[in-house]
Design an enzyme around this catalytic site. Sequence first.
Site, PDB file in Angstrom:
ATOM      1  N   ILE A 131       8.623   6.138  17.164  1.00 10.91           N
ATOM      2  CA  ILE A 131       8.312   6.822  15.903  1.00 10.91           C
ATOM      3  C   ILE A 131       7.113   7.746  16.043  1.00 10.91           C
ATOM      4  O   ILE A 131       7.165   8.916  15.673  1.00 10.91           O
ATOM      5  CB  ILE A 131       8.058   5.794  14.783  1.00 10.91           C
ATOM      6  CG1 ILE A 131       9.232   4.804  14.682  1.00 10.91           C
ATOM      7  CG2 ILE A 131       7.833   6.507  13.453  1.00 10.91           C
ATOM      8  CD1 ILE A 131      10.559   5.432  14.353  1.00 10.91           C
ATOM      9  N   ARG A 172      -8.500  -0.174   4.345  1.00 15.19           N
ATOM     10  CA  ARG A 172      -7.544   0.804   3.816  1.00 15.19           C
ATOM     11  C   ARG A 172      -6.209   0.149   3.502  1.00 15.19           C
ATOM     12  O   ARG A 172      -5.488   0.628   2.623  1.00 15.19           O
ATOM     13  CB  ARG A 172      -7.325   1.934   4.816  1.00 15.19           C
ATOM     14  CG  ARG A 172      -8.501   2.872   5.011  1.00 15.19           C
ATOM     15  CD  ARG A 172      -8.105   4.032   5.883  1.00 15.19           C
ATOM     16  NE  ARG A 172      -6.897   4.647   5.372  1.00 15.19           N
ATOM     17  CZ  ARG A 172      -5.897   5.110   6.124  1.00 15.19           C
ATOM     18  NH1 ARG A 172      -5.964   5.014   7.435  1.00 15.19           N
ATOM     19  NH2 ARG A 172      -4.829   5.652   5.574  1.00 15.19           N
ATOM     20  N   VAL A 192       3.322  18.427   8.188  1.00 18.47           N
ATOM     21  CA  VAL A 192       3.867  18.387   6.829  1.00 18.47           C
ATOM     22  C   VAL A 192       4.910  19.480   6.633  1.00 18.47           C
ATOM     23  O   VAL A 192       5.260  19.809   5.502  1.00 18.47           O
ATOM     24  CB  VAL A 192       2.752  18.528   5.778  1.00 18.47           C
ATOM     25  CG1 VAL A 192       1.809  17.338   5.846  1.00 18.47           C
ATOM     26  CG2 VAL A 192       1.975  19.841   5.955  1.00 18.47           C
ATOM     27  N   ASP A 193       5.444  20.055   7.714  1.00 22.47           N
ATOM     28  CA  ASP A 193       6.391  21.143   7.561  1.00 22.47           C
ATOM     29  C   ASP A 193       7.653  20.712   6.823  1.00 22.47           C
ATOM     30  O   ASP A 193       8.209  21.486   6.027  1.00 22.47           O
ATOM     31  CB  ASP A 193       6.745  21.760   8.917  1.00 22.47           C
ATOM     32  CG  ASP A 193       7.288  20.758   9.918  1.00 22.47           C
ATOM     33  OD1 ASP A 193       6.841  19.598   9.885  1.00 22.47           O
ATOM     34  OD2 ASP A 193       8.156  21.127  10.730  1.00 22.47           O
ATOM     35  N   CYS A 233      -4.291  13.188  12.809  1.00 22.58           N
ATOM     36  CA  CYS A 233      -4.159  11.740  12.676  1.00 22.58           C
ATOM     37  C   CYS A 233      -4.237  11.125  14.058  1.00 22.58           C
ATOM     38  O   CYS A 233      -3.704  11.668  15.026  1.00 22.58           O
ATOM     39  CB  CYS A 233      -2.826  11.389  12.020  1.00 22.58           C
ATOM     40  SG  CYS A 233      -2.510   9.633  11.896  1.00 22.58           S
ATOM     41  N   LYS A 260       0.830  -1.208   0.000  1.00 17.29           N
ATOM     42  CA  LYS A 260       0.000   0.000   0.000  1.00 17.29           C
ATOM     43  C   LYS A 260       0.860   1.253   0.000  1.00 17.29           C
ATOM     44  O   LYS A 260       0.626   2.184  -0.788  1.00 17.29           O
ATOM     45  CB  LYS A 260      -0.910   0.009   1.226  1.00 17.29           C
ATOM     46  CG  LYS A 260      -1.714   1.301   1.407  1.00 17.29           C
ATOM     47  CD  LYS A 260      -2.496   1.312   2.690  1.00 17.29           C
ATOM     48  CE  LYS A 260      -1.672   1.788   3.874  1.00 17.29           C
ATOM     49  NZ  LYS A 260      -1.657   3.270   3.990  1.00 17.29           N
ATOM     50  N   ASN A 261       1.853   1.304   0.878  1.00 21.14           N
ATOM     51  CA  ASN A 261       2.652   2.509   1.032  1.00 21.14           C
ATOM     52  C   ASN A 261       3.509   2.818  -0.181  1.00 21.14           C
ATOM     53  O   ASN A 261       3.952   3.957  -0.347  1.00 21.14           O
ATOM     54  CB  ASN A 261       3.531   2.406   2.279  1.00 21.14           C
ATOM     55  CG  ASN A 261       2.728   2.490   3.561  1.00 21.14           C
ATOM     56  OD1 ASN A 261       1.607   2.995   3.566  1.00 21.14           O
ATOM     57  ND2 ASN A 261       3.276   1.991   4.650  1.00 21.14           N
ATOM     58  N   ASP A 277       4.828   0.064  12.203  1.00 22.35           N
ATOM     59  CA  ASP A 277       3.566  -0.463  11.680  1.00 22.35           C
ATOM     60  C   ASP A 277       3.337  -1.928  12.053  1.00 22.35           C
ATOM     61  O   ASP A 277       2.301  -2.497  11.715  1.00 22.35           O
ATOM     62  CB  ASP A 277       3.510  -0.314  10.153  1.00 22.35           C
ATOM     63  CG  ASP A 277       3.154   1.108   9.733  1.00 22.35           C
ATOM     64  OD1 ASP A 277       2.762   1.901  10.610  1.00 22.35           O
ATOM     65  OD2 ASP A 277       3.255   1.421   8.529  1.00 22.35           O
ATOM     66  N   ARG A 317       2.006  14.213  13.031  1.00 18.36           N
ATOM     67  CA  ARG A 317       2.558  14.019  11.680  1.00 18.36           C
ATOM     68  C   ARG A 317       2.446  15.290  10.829  1.00 18.36           C
ATOM     69  O   ARG A 317       1.760  15.312   9.807  1.00 18.36           O
ATOM     70  CB  ARG A 317       1.868  12.839  10.987  1.00 18.36           C
ATOM     71  CG  ARG A 317       2.128  11.526  11.694  1.00 18.36           C
ATOM     72  CD  ARG A 317       2.066  10.337  10.776  1.00 18.36           C
ATOM     73  NE  ARG A 317       0.730   9.958  10.427  1.00 18.36           N
ATOM     74  CZ  ARG A 317       0.429   8.904   9.662  1.00 18.36           C
ATOM     75  NH1 ARG A 317       1.386   8.150   9.167  1.00 18.36           N
ATOM     76  NH2 ARG A 317      -0.806   8.586   9.388  1.00 18.36           N
TER      77      ARG A 317
END
Length: 433
Positions: free
Chosen positions: A334, A405, A128-129, A121, A22-23, A312, A126
Amino acid sequence: MDRIALEGGVPLKGDIPVSGAKNSAIKLMAASLLTSEPVRLTNMPRLADTRLLGRLLQRFGTQITETNGPDGHQETLLHTPEITSAFAPYDLVRQMRASFNVLGPLLARTGHAKVSLPGGCTIGARPVDLHLKALEALGAHIDMHEGYVFAQAPRGLKGAEIEFPFVSVGATEHALMAAALAHGTTVFKNAACEPEIVDLAECLNAMGAKISGAGTPTMVVEGVTSLKGTDWAVICDRIEAGTYALAGAAMPGSEVRLTKVRPELIGILLDKMREAGCEIETTADTVTIRRGQGRLKAVDITTEVYPGFATDLQAQFMALMTLAEGESTVRETIFENRFMHVPELGRLGANISVQHGGEAKVTGVEELRGAQVMATDLRASACLIIAGLAARGETVVNRVYHLDRGFENLEGKLSACGANIRRIKGNDPIEEE
């Protein structure tokens, strides 16, 4: 919302084919925006996330054709001869954070883009900078207002040296796609090394990009003026593979063989499973997991960036440890807030205490008992499925849209190995004693 019900206590025996990652798939789909020629992706997983991103790409002018390949996996043909819109609305972007990564390809190809910020999330902020700072380093002018990012580079992006302050998979992938069409040379330092980044870089190279060093902390990109189409097979999903490996160890007497897999991608997980008492055999493209009749041994894990233990897989491994003999420590480095599955495991009878600083102590119990539980995110959903496989009685996992998903046909794959598992549609009642 759909639910999944399973009756635990049944050893799993059989083969489980591993789907495409998926990723990787969703970033390869975004990368197709970088060329006006067709890009054919094979070994594509059938997932809610890939369907969602497909709908977003169609807004930009991408033509999408899906067919069944000769191996049974989906093939997706993406063709964007012209970018007809460079606007990604909130209603689509908010549903999947990774869709924010269309910003770089749109900007690189058209010189402008308007993309919604992805929002929060459940497993952490998380932000996005890092994504935006990397694009600014490449010469983009970034404005933000009303929840949208307005990016402009009318004269094109320019190569730069980009050193990430910490390892970020998403930011590395995002900047890599943008740099492929930038003028000049871009050097990435402290880049992420995940296999999915290597898959993206190699696909871009097949499209005509000039990228070296993928899979190491330093990557060099020689920008090109255009990219061509290509055929590309999506790498196997190492997180799905690890999840099914752990499911195969949930019950004594189980023997599960994973096929279409690259064992080296989950090497540290397999080492931890051996340490816990599982018997593991590997070939070039299979992994066989055997679980004896005795209890597993408690094993400590600490999540780290690749090639360390994957965050994950943390929740799924914790599910296995709930029944292990002794006490194990699970350290999450993480993501903050990634122990939301702990209270739900407690509903099944697990003995887990969350400490300060992202650490959980798991004291193995003799038995788990089925109960109603609630999935909070994709990996927590898989964790509860694994725990349910080992629990006595029926477990019902609610809010399994998270599973859809990231896992293709999970209940079908587990059923084929003997699991007593079924999907309950949203309007169907659950029979309770």
